[in-house]
Design a protein around this motif. Structure first.
Motif, short mmCIF file in Angstrom:
data_model
loop_
_atom_site.label_atom_id
_atom_site.label_comp_id
_atom_site.label_asym_id
_atom_site.label_seq_id
_atom_site.Cartn_x
_atom_site.Cartn_y
_atom_site.Cartn_z
N LEU A 1 -4.07 6.24 -15.26
CA LEU A 1 -2.70 6.72 -15.37
C LEU A 1 -2.15 6.38 -16.75
N PHE A 2 -1.19 7.19 -17.22
CA PHE A 2 -0.55 6.96 -18.51
C PHE A 2 0.96 7.10 -18.33
N CYS A 3 1.67 6.01 -18.67
CA CYS A 3 3.14 6.03 -18.64
C CYS A 3 3.61 6.38 -20.05
N VAL A 4 4.30 7.50 -20.18
CA VAL A 4 4.79 7.97 -21.48
C VAL A 4 6.30 7.79 -21.52
N LEU A 5 6.78 6.94 -22.45
CA LEU A 5 8.20 6.64 -22.55
C LEU A 5 8.71 7.03 -23.93
N GLU A 6 9.95 7.49 -24.00
CA GLU A 6 10.57 7.87 -25.27
C GLU A 6 11.94 7.21 -25.40
N TRP A 7 12.25 6.73 -26.62
CA TRP A 7 13.54 6.13 -26.94
C TRP A 7 14.10 6.76 -28.21
N GLU A 8 15.41 6.73 -28.34
CA GLU A 8 16.05 7.17 -29.58
C GLU A 8 15.90 6.11 -30.68
N ASP A 9 15.87 4.82 -30.27
CA ASP A 9 15.70 3.72 -31.21
C ASP A 9 14.33 3.09 -31.01
N LEU A 10 13.80 2.52 -32.07
CA LEU A 10 12.48 1.89 -31.99
C LEU A 10 12.51 0.72 -31.02
N PRO A 11 11.63 0.68 -30.01
CA PRO A 11 11.62 -0.44 -29.05
C PRO A 11 11.19 -1.74 -29.73
N ASP A 12 11.81 -2.86 -29.34
CA ASP A 12 11.48 -4.14 -29.95
C ASP A 12 10.32 -4.80 -29.21
N PRO B 1 0.84 -1.22 0.00
CA PRO B 1 0.00 0.00 0.00
C PRO B 1 0.86 1.25 0.00
N MET B 2 0.53 2.18 -0.88
CA MET B 2 1.28 3.42 -0.96
C MET B 2 0.40 4.50 -1.60
N PRO B 3 0.64 5.78 -1.29
CA PRO B 3 -0.12 6.86 -1.93
C PRO B 3 0.09 6.84 -3.44
N LEU B 4 -0.86 7.42 -4.18
CA LEU B 4 -0.82 7.37 -5.64
C LEU B 4 0.42 8.05 -6.19
N GLU B 5 0.83 9.19 -5.61
CA GLU B 5 2.01 9.89 -6.10
C GLU B 5 3.27 9.04 -5.92
N TYR B 6 3.38 8.36 -4.77
CA TYR B 6 4.53 7.49 -4.53
C TYR B 6 4.49 6.29 -5.45
N PHE B 7 3.27 5.76 -5.69
CA PHE B 7 3.11 4.63 -6.61
C PHE B 7 3.58 5.02 -8.01
N ALA B 8 3.22 6.22 -8.46
CA ALA B 8 3.64 6.68 -9.79
C ALA B 8 5.16 6.81 -9.87
N SER B 9 5.79 7.35 -8.83
CA SER B 9 7.25 7.47 -8.81
C SER B 9 7.91 6.10 -8.82
N PHE B 10 7.32 5.14 -8.11
CA PHE B 10 7.87 3.78 -8.08
C PHE B 10 7.82 3.15 -9.46
N VAL B 11 6.67 3.25 -10.14
CA VAL B 11 6.52 2.68 -11.49
C VAL B 11 7.50 3.36 -12.46
N ALA B 12 7.64 4.69 -12.34
CA ALA B 12 8.57 5.41 -13.22
C ALA B 12 10.01 4.92 -13.01
N ASP B 13 10.41 4.67 -11.76
CA ASP B 13 11.75 4.18 -11.48
C ASP B 13 11.96 2.78 -12.07
N VAL B 14 10.94 1.92 -11.97
CA VAL B 14 11.04 0.57 -12.52
C VAL B 14 11.21 0.62 -14.04
N LEU B 15 10.43 1.46 -14.70
CA LEU B 15 10.53 1.59 -16.16
C LEU B 15 11.89 2.16 -16.56
#
Length: 453
Positions: free
Chosen positions: A241-252, A160-174
């Motif tokens: 929630l929406f996780c927005v990720l960007e890469w220089e190369d096309l992800p496989d 269990p964690m607050p939504l803001e902390y949950f978002a930061s955790f998911v961002a760190d994992v990604l």
């Protein structure tokens, strides 16, 4: 053998491209050798020209459409097609089941040139196959790392964690698993998007994927030019929630599969945490309700046993303050001798106010109507307006202006009085407290009739 080894190492390490370029330099005035990367074409080498750019955005799809869409059936195929470009009107495609290279020409290649190109295409095949094996080893290594990251994520994402902390955790994992150029977590606020984690100079408008009523479980990939962007929705009930990720190369495909897996885990984690919060709240309310019922049983017995009118009203005021968890109370009851509703008790912060208040004049007790509510929120219906509908002028009681709730005291037929309540914390009474206040008010309405007035 040493000479053979050096030749093989040369071909597999990129010498195949140099051999092809050297051959074309002897046979054609100019040429471009390109390899597709997603929708784009990357220039590997050139003959007779100096390219101004090394990446041709979107050209991979255009050149691919000039040839047959059937899968390659042999390890090395060589085809020629005409383009619509004046600068490069002809294109050769060398390909196999898992590789593809284009050669742009300004003149059509004749049959003899095509025959002579076949062994060079074969060397390119060996080079591409070796690169693919090397790339697969890198993918397996990255996959092993992603599995390790998933194992570590499983240990914490369901905590269990607050939504803001949950978002930061998911961002760190990604960030630590897929190594994107940037990662941001956005929350759908209904009319706009809010940034919870990461950095974005300009938030995207709430349209397209961000405004869909039913969100996909898989990431949505933008097939445009670099930087390549993927949007991973994570939804549970009203939380989007929406996780927005960007890469220089096309992800496989492996990266997109990991994204989908993490998105499903995050959605389940949100659901479990939401259920846990609801269960905790329900248990707390049940416990509070049980305590309220026990307390209510005791205080109603005390009201029934009290035979002195002044002590009865003082006890009733204490009951309303305690049951509603309030800090201020105005208790008014019918006073037939003075012809109206008189102030019986006024408590503020535990201190009794003994100042005089005028009687709210009425010819008789107000009757109970079908519209009478057990509790009124005075923020929505001001006390002056509410009591005015009962035929009472409450303007002379200034304390009513800052009261928050009003509970009628009645016996089912007539209004014997009312109690106005206020809280310093501003916290509204919960459902068990509302029910307890309603029961206490009606019981007080019945019991006060024993004191004839």
């Amino acid at each position: 053998m040493n000479n053979l080894y050096e030749q093989m190492d040369f071909v597999l390490s990129g010498g195949a491209l140099k051999s092809l370029t050297d051959f074309l330099a002897l046979r054609v005035p100019s040429a471009l050798i390109l390899v597709p990367r997603g929708a784009d074409l990357h220039i590997l080498d050139a003959v007779g020209v100096n390219p101004t750019q090394l990446i041709l955005p979107g050209e991979g799809l255009r050149l691919g459409s000039l040839f047959s869409s059937r899968p390659a059936v042999s390890p090395c195929e060589l085809e020629q097609a005409r383009t619509e470009k004046e600068e490069w009107p002809w294109v050769l495609r060398m390909r196999g089941p898992h590789w593809e290279v284009y050669v742009l020409l300004r003149e059509k290649a004749d049959e003899s040139l095509l025959d002579e190109l076949k062994p060079y295409a074969g060397m390119v095949r060996l080079w591409q196959q070796f690169q693919r094996v090397d790339a697969n080893e890198g993918k397996l290594s990255r996959l092993s790392y992603m599995i390790l990251a998933t194992k570590s994520t499983l240990a914490s994402i369901f905590e269990p964690m607050p939504l803001e902390y949950f978002a930061s955790f998911v961002a760190d994992v990604l960030r630590e698993s897929l190594f994107p150029r940037s990662v941001s977590i956005l929350k759908d606020e209904g009319g706009h998007l809010k940034l919870l984690a990461g950095k974005m100079d300009v938030l995207p408008p709430r349209e397209g994927i961000y405004a869909q009523a039913i969100l996909p479980s898989a990431p949505v990939l933008d097939q445009g030019s670099a930087p390549y962007r993927a949007v991973l929705p994570i939804a549970e009930a009203e939380t989007r929630l929406f996780c927005v990720l960007e890469w220089e190369d096309l992800p496989d495909g492996e990266m997109l599969h990991f994204l989908e897996l993490l998105g499903n885990l995050a959605s389940r984690a949100l659901a479990i945490n939401s259920l846990r919060s609801k269960n905790t709240l329900a248990a707390s309310q049940a416990s509070s309700g049980d305590f309220t019922i026990l307390s209510l049983s005791s205080v109603l017995k005390a009201l029934r046993d009290e035979g002195d009118r002044s002590r009865f009203l003082a006890l009733a005021a204490d009951v309303f303050l305690e049951m509603g968890q309030m800090s201020e109370c105005l208790l008014s009851v019918w006073d037939g001798e003075h012809g109206g509703y008189a102030l019986a008790e006024h408590r503020s912060g535990g201190v009794r106010d003994c100042s005089e208040h005028p009687v709210l004049r009425a010819s008789r007790r107000c009757e109970v109507s079908r519209s009478l509510q057990p509790l009124y929120d005075l923020k929505h219906t001001p006390a002056a307006e509410l009591l005015g509908s009962w035929g009472l002028d409450a303007a002379s009681w200034k304390e009513l202006e800052h009261m928050q709730y009003l509970v009628p005291i009645h016996d089912g037929k007539s209004v014997e009085g009312f109690v106005a309540l206020a809280s310093d914390s501003g916290v509204a009474p919960g459902e068990p407290q509302r029910e307890a206040l309603s029961i206490a008010a009606q019981f007080t309405g019945y019991e006060i009739r024993k004191f004839k007035s």
